[in-house]
Write an enzyme that holds these catalytic residues in place. Structure first.
Site, PDB file in Angstrom:
ATOM      1  N   ALA A 113       0.854  -1.194   0.000  1.00 37.70           N
ATOM      2  CA  ALA A 113       0.000   0.000   0.000  1.00 37.70           C
ATOM      3  C   ALA A 113       0.882   1.233   0.000  1.00 37.70           C
ATOM      4  O   ALA A 113       1.810   1.335   0.796  1.00 37.70           O
ATOM      5  CB  ALA A 113      -0.914   0.011   1.217  1.00 37.70           C
ATOM      6  N   CYS A 114       0.622   2.159  -0.929  1.00 40.16           N
ATOM      7  CA  CYS A 114       1.359   3.420  -0.989  1.00 40.16           C
ATOM      8  C   CYS A 114       0.381   4.578  -0.814  1.00 40.16           C
ATOM      9  O   CYS A 114      -0.836   4.369  -0.876  1.00 40.16           O
ATOM     10  CB  CYS A 114       2.120   3.544  -2.315  1.00 40.16           C
ATOM     11  SG  CYS A 114       1.067   3.719  -3.775  1.00 40.16           S
ATOM     12  N   PRO A 115       0.853   5.809  -0.590  1.00 43.44           N
ATOM     13  CA  PRO A 115      -0.060   6.923  -0.319  1.00 43.44           C
ATOM     14  C   PRO A 115      -1.106   7.171  -1.405  1.00 43.44           C
ATOM     15  O   PRO A 115      -2.260   7.439  -1.103  1.00 43.44           O
ATOM     16  CB  PRO A 115       0.891   8.124  -0.176  1.00 43.44           C
ATOM     17  CG  PRO A 115       2.161   7.528   0.304  1.00 43.44           C
ATOM     18  CD  PRO A 115       2.265   6.197  -0.384  1.00 43.44           C
TER      19      PRO A 115
END
Length: 562
Positions: A113-115
Site C-alpha cells: 500500500a502506498c499513499p
C-alpha cells in the site's frame, strides 16, 4: 456460538467454499453461526494432519479433523467438534530466521500500500510475487490501492503462512496477522531491493501481537513527530482529490467537442457538461484536498473543518495553496481540541458531534478569512497571471524544471511535488503546467523501453522483458516503470531520464500544449479536446523519450548485464 473453519491443507477455494456453506447451514439449524475471522470464533474446526503453532487460536476450543472427513460427513464433524474439542495453547516462541532448511516451499503472505494507491502499490506486489515464484515459494499478495483492497488474504492463508511480508507507506489494518511472524518495509524498498528485503525479513522478522504493537506504534509515532506525516497527509488529500480532477477534466474536455465557447449557451449539452465538470467536480477539488488532509491528521473530527476551510480557500481565490494550508490548519486544530479539551464523563458524547466541529470550524474559518485567504489569493492571482502571460523563455524554463522534477525520483516526493503543482493549477484554469508534467512523467518508462529495444545485447533477458512492461507503463503515465532500471544503475538512468524529461517539459510549454485531465497518459487522446494541440504534444513526448532511450543505450556498459 461463533464457529470458524481453518484449513491447514492445500485445497482449492471452491471446495473450501462448499464445505463452509454446508457447515454454515448446519450451524444455523442449531442457532450457531460460522464466522470468517478467527479472532471472533469460540470454536475452530481445523482441517489437517496436525495443528501448526497458531497463536491466534490460544484459549479457543479447537477440533482437528481432515478435509475428507468434514466434507463427507459434515453433520458428524459438527457433533464431534462440540463433544471433543479441546482448549488450544500455542507456544510463545519468536522465530527470528526463515525456515530455509525445511523440505517444503515457504508460504508467504504480503500486503502492499502506498499513499496514492496507484503505481507503487501494484509494482511492489508484482516484484514480491515474481521473487517468491522464482524461489519456488507459494505467495499471495493483497494490494490496498485506489480502488480498495484486492486479492484479499484469508484466515486460512494467514494460518498456513511462514511469513507476513508487509510493504506499506501508510497505516493499514494488520489485526488478522496477530500471532504471525511479520516483517515490515516500504513499497519502494520492496520494489527496488526485493531480494535484500527478504533476506532482512528472515533475520529480523518478529511475531506480531496486534494490541501490543498498536499501542507501541502509536507511542513511536508520537515520539517521531510529524516529519514523516506531513508528506503522507498531503498525499492522502491529493489521492482523494485525484479522481475528482480526472472526472471533471475529461467532462470539461467533452464539452469542448461542441466548440470552445459552446458551453456559454444555456440549455445545451455543452452547457450541461461544463456544469458537471467545471461547476461541480472542479468546484469540489480544493474542499476534498483540504478535507482529506485534515482527515489524515485528525481522523473524522478533522473532516468538517477541513472541507469548510477548503470551500473558503476556493471562494476567496486562495486556490490549491490555500486548500493545503486550510487542510493542515483544520487537522491540527481539530486534533489539539480532541486531545486537550477535557469534559465531564457525561458530556464526552458531545465532543465529536458538537464541540470539535464547532470550535475547529469556527477557528479555521476565521483564520482563512482574516489571515490566510487574502495574502494567498494574491499569490495565486500573481502566479496565474504569470502563467498566462509567460513568454517563450520563461515557459521553457518552467517546463525544464517541472520535467526534470518528474523524472528525478519517479513517483517519490520530488515527482509528487511537481505533479501536485500541475494538478492544483487546473482549478485556476491553468492547463499548461499539467501538460508538461504528464508528458515528462511518461518519459522515464518510455525511454527505458526504447533503450532495451535499440541496445538489446546490453540487457539481460529479464531486463528485455522489463523494458516491454516499462514501455506500456510509460504510455499509461506511470513513470515508476523505470524504477527497476534506476535501482540497478541509478547514476546513468536518472540523469538520462531527467535530460529527456526536461526536453519534453520545455517543448510542451513552448508549444503551448494544454491538458484538461491529470492522468491517463496517451489514452487521454481518446477524449476529443482533452489535449490541444495533440500532434505537438506527441512530438514533445517522443523527443524526450528518444533522448532518454538513445542516451542510456549509448552509455550503458555491457558489464552491467551480468
Amino acid at each position: 456460538m461463533n464457529i470458524a473453519l481453518l484449513s491447514q491443507e492445500k485445497r482449492g477455494n471452491a471446495t473450501l467454499f462448499l464445505l463452509k456453506q454446508m457447515l454454515a447451514k448446519i450451524a444455523a439449524q442449531q442457532n450457531h453461526q460460522v464466522v470468517t475471522q478467527l479472532q471472533d470464533a469460540e470454536l475452530v474446526i481445523v482441517l489437517g494432519q496436525q495443528i501448526n503453532n497458531t497463536p491466534v487460536l490460544s484459549g479457543k476450543k479447537v477440533y482437528l479433523t481432515t478435509f475428507e472427513q468434514a466434507f463427507n460427513a459434515p453433520e458428524t464433524t459438527f457433533q464431534q467438534a462440540f463433544a471433543t474439542a479441546t482448549t488450544y495453547q500455542a507456544t510463545d516462541e519468536i522465530v527470528s530466521e526463515a525456515p530455509v532448511a525445511q523440505d517444503r516451499p515457504l508460504n508467504i503472505v504480503a500486503i502492499t500500500a502506498c499513499p496514492t494507491g496507484v503505481a507503487h502499490t501494484f509494482m511492489a506486489a508484482e516484484a514480491i510475487s515474481t521473487y517468491c515464484q522464482q524461489k519456488g515459494w507459494n505467495v499471495k499478495v493483497e494490494t490496498r490501492g485506489q480502488v480498495g483492497a484486492s486479492n484479499l488474504i484469508s484466515a486460512e492463508d494467514v494460518a498456513a503462512a511462514d511469513l507476513a511480508f508487509i510493504a506499506t507507506d501508510i497505516d493499514v489494518d494488520l489485526s488478522k496477522f496477530d500471532g504471525k511472524l511479520m516483517y515490515h518495509t516500504s513499497t519502494g524498498l520492496a520494489l527496488k531491493k526485493t531480494a535484500q528485503e527478504f533476506d532482512k525479513a528472515f533475520k529480523e522478522a518478529k511475531t506480531y501481537h496486534y494490541k501490543k504493537e498498536a499501542v507501541a506504534e502509536k507511542a513511536d509515532n508520537k515520539e517521531k513527530g510529524e516529519k514523516k506525516g506531513i508528506y503522507s497527509h498531503l498525499m492522502t488529500g491529493v489521492s482523494h482529490m485525484l479522481p475528482m480532477v480526472v472526472a471533471g477534466g475529461l467532462i470539461i474536455a467533452l464539452s469542448f467537442v461542441f466548440g470552445i465557447e459552446a458551453f456559454k449557451q444555456e440549455g445545451t449539452l455543452a452547457s450541461a457538461l461544463m456544469k458537471i465538470g467545471g461547476g461541480s467536480a472542479f468546484a469540489l477539488m480544493i474542499p476534498i484536498l483540504s478535507g482529506y488532509i485534515a482527515y489524515s491528521i485528525a481522523d473524522r473530527p478533522g473532516l468538517t473543518p477541513g472541507l469548510v476551510g477548503g470551500m473558503l480557500a476556493s471562494s476567496l481565490g486562495a486556490g490549491f495553496i490555500g486548500g493545503i494550508i486550510s487542510g493542515f490548519l483544520a487537522g491540527y486544530i481539530a486534533k489539539a481540541i480532541n486531545e486537550h479539551v477535557k469534559l465531564p464523563q457525561t458530556m464526552n458524547a458531545l465532543k465529536p458531534i458538537l464541540i470539535i466541529p464547532f470550535l475547529s470550524t469556527l477557528a479555521v474559518g476565521l483564520i482563512m478569512i482574516y489571515i490566510v485567504g487574502g495574502p494567498v489569493a494574491w499569490v495565486m492571482n500573481g502566479m496565474t497571471e504569470f502563467l498566462k502571460g509567460m513568454q517563450s523563455g520563461s515557459a521553457i524554463l518552467l517546463g525544464i524544471l517541472l520535467g526534470a522534477m518528474m523524472c528525478f525520483d519517479m513517483g517519490g516526493p520530488v515527482n509528487k511535488a511537481a505533479y501536485t503543482f500541475g494538478v492544483g493549477l487546473l482549478a485556476s484554469s491553468s492547463y499548461l503546467p499539467m501538460a508538461a508534467v504528464m508528458a515528462a512523467g511518461m518519459v522515464p518508462a518510455l525511454g527505458m523501453g526504447i533503450a532495451t529495444f535499440i541496445a538489446r545485447k546490453k540487457f539481460t533477458a529479464n531486463e528485455l522483458e522489463g523494458g516491454k512492461a516499462s514501455f506500456v507503463l510509460g504510455l499509461c503515465f506511470i513513470s515508476e516503470g523505470a524504477i527497476p532500471f534506476a535501482a540497478r544503475d541509478p547514476m546513468r538512468v536518472i540523469p538520462s531520464c531527467m535530460l529527456g524529461g526536461a526536453i519534453t517539459g520545455a517543448l510542451s510549454m513552448l508549444f503551448g500544449v494544454q491538458l484538461m485531465a491529470p492522468h491517463g497518459g496517451i489514452f487521454v487522446l481518446a477524449i476529443p479536446g482533452a489535449i490541444q494541440p495533440v500532434l505537438l504534444y506527441l512530438v514533445a513526448i517522443a523527443a524526450g523519450s528518444l533522448v532518454t532511450g538513445v542516451l542510456y543505450a549509448a552509455i550503458k556498459p555491457k558489464a552491467l548485464t551480468a
